[in-house]
Design an enzyme around this catalytic site. Structure first.
Site, PDB file in Angstrom:
ATOM      1  N   ARG A 156     -29.995 112.110  -0.909  1.00 16.19           N
ATOM      2  CA  ARG A 156     -30.722 112.988  -0.029  1.00 16.19           C
ATOM      3  C   ARG A 156     -32.202 113.097  -0.328  1.00 16.19           C
ATOM      4  NH1 ARG A 156     -27.174 118.093  -2.404  1.00 16.19           N
ATOM      5  NH2 ARG A 156     -28.274 117.327  -4.471  1.00 16.19           N
ATOM      6  N   GLU A 196     -24.007 127.756  -6.725  1.00 14.41           N
ATOM      7  CA  GLU A 196     -23.252 127.119  -5.715  1.00 14.41           C
ATOM      8  C   GLU A 196     -22.379 128.118  -4.875  1.00 14.41           C
ATOM      9  OE1 GLU A 196     -23.277 123.976  -5.519  1.00 14.41           O
ATOM     10  OE2 GLU A 196     -24.310 123.399  -7.416  1.00 14.41           O
ATOM     11  N   ARG A 235     -32.643 118.076   0.162  1.00 13.77           N
ATOM     12  CA  ARG A 235     -32.541 118.820  -1.016  1.00 13.77           C
ATOM     13  C   ARG A 235     -33.805 119.214  -1.478  1.00 13.77           C
ATOM     14  NH1 ARG A 235     -32.184 121.651  -5.135  1.00 13.77           N
ATOM     15  NH2 ARG A 235     -30.499 121.676  -6.519  1.00 13.77           N
TER      16      ARG A 235
END
Length: 334
Positions: free
Chosen positions: A150, A91, A83
């Protein structure tokens, strides 16, 4: 001896890469109070470009999840999801919340526009990163992994910060729910993108707290552009008792240091402040002028006025260079 040192270095790299699949704390990077986990590399991202340190990690990008998330393969063959630190692209796999992007209306049109720009950000990541070998570096203010497990990292391509590039191209906003080291620089870059209507800001934002004359205006002497990034006319509490809570922040949108020696800042009532000799703003830097008194330094100057200057209801910030020519005339309020 040289071969032994090389073997040790290779071993260290493989161990570091192998940590990607090891259990690590998942203290949310979404939390402003998150701190770095032991073993995190020192942040080496220095926008707008960066030269990664030797302890950074080279990986191959094997998939693009979206504009700010990628899948990578380490030299030992292990895979992980990264990330990108400090940025948030619209998004593409979930509903967008326009309230996260200042000026974008909370309507179907606003959400649809953000979705389109999320897809553009994803395509940009695909074009620039897919199949490439890139360098990951980490931030001393953030844990190695975020809430969803992540990796949290800066991505460098040929020495440039890909994360930062998303901001300057108007493909992302600064991720505010993070205490990463370069918050201020990323915030300045976002402000410039918003003020100039770059990328999603020009397409999706129908109103913005930074308006009209905010577009960077080149200095009259041919120097780099100066612009007003923030006007804070209404200080907390009684303005007369909180003069330093009233301020104007200037930013340098150019690639060279801007010398403001002898330049002036005035309002409509002709209150005038003259920048001291040696006042400079570095590339992508900011300088805040407070109305009250204090010690100049660290990007802050103090006018020394005994009463408020900037009218809460509206006023004009006028900047003139050393020759008296108007460089910026920025109205607000009213």
């Amino acid at each position: 001896m040289a071969s032994r040192a090389a073997a040790v270095a290779l071993c260290c790299l493989l161990v570091l890469a192998g940590c990607a699949d090891s259990p690590v704390p998942t203290d949310g990077a979404d939390s402003p109070s998150a701190t770095a986990t032991p073993g995190s590399s020192t942040a080496i991202d220095a926008p707008p470009a960066a030269t990664p340190k030797p302890d950074a990690v080279e990986v191959e990008v094997i998939d693009i999840v979206d504009g700010d998330t990628i899948d990578v393969r380490f030299p030992n063959g292990s895979k992980d999801t990264v990330r990108l630190l400090g940025v948030d692209t619209p998004e593409v796999h979930a509903e967008n919340d326009p309230t996260e992007f200042p000026g974008v209306p909370d309507t179907d049109a606003g959400r649809n526009c953000l979705r389109e720009w999320g897809e553009r950000a994803s395509q940009y990541a695909e074009d620039e990163l897919a199949g490439e070998t890139v360098t990951l570096s980490f931030d001393e203010n953030e844990p190695r992994r975020g809430y969803y497990g992540r990796l949290l990292a800066y991505v460098h391509v040929d020495g440039d910060s890909f994360n930062y590039g998303l901001i300057t191209k108007g493909l992302a906003r600064r991720y505010d729910s993070s205490n990463f080291q370069y918050r201020e620089r990323y915030g300045t870059a976002e402000g410039i993108a918003r003020g100039t209507g770059t990328g999603l800001w020009g397409a999706c934002a129908t109103e913005s707290p930074r308006t009209a004359t905010e577009t960077p205006i080149p200095a009259a002497d041919g120097g780099p552009p100066l612009w007003v990034s923030e006007i804070h006319a209404d200080a907390a509490g009684d303005d007369r008792e909180n003069l330093n809570g009233e301020y104007v922040t200037f930013a340098n949108a150019g690639e060279e240091t801007l010398d403001l020696s002898g330049w002036t800042v005035s309002d409509e009532a002709d209150h005038t402040y003259t920048f001291p000799e040696g006042t400079e703003i570095p590339p992508n830097g900011t300088l805040t002028l407070h109305t009250g008194s204090g010690e100049d330094g660290d990007g802050h100057l103090y006018w020394g006025e005994g009463s408020p200057v900037w009218n809460n209801g509206g006023d004009t910030v006028i900047v003139r260079n050393g020759s008296g020519e108007t460089v910026i005339e920025r109205e607000y309020g009213g």
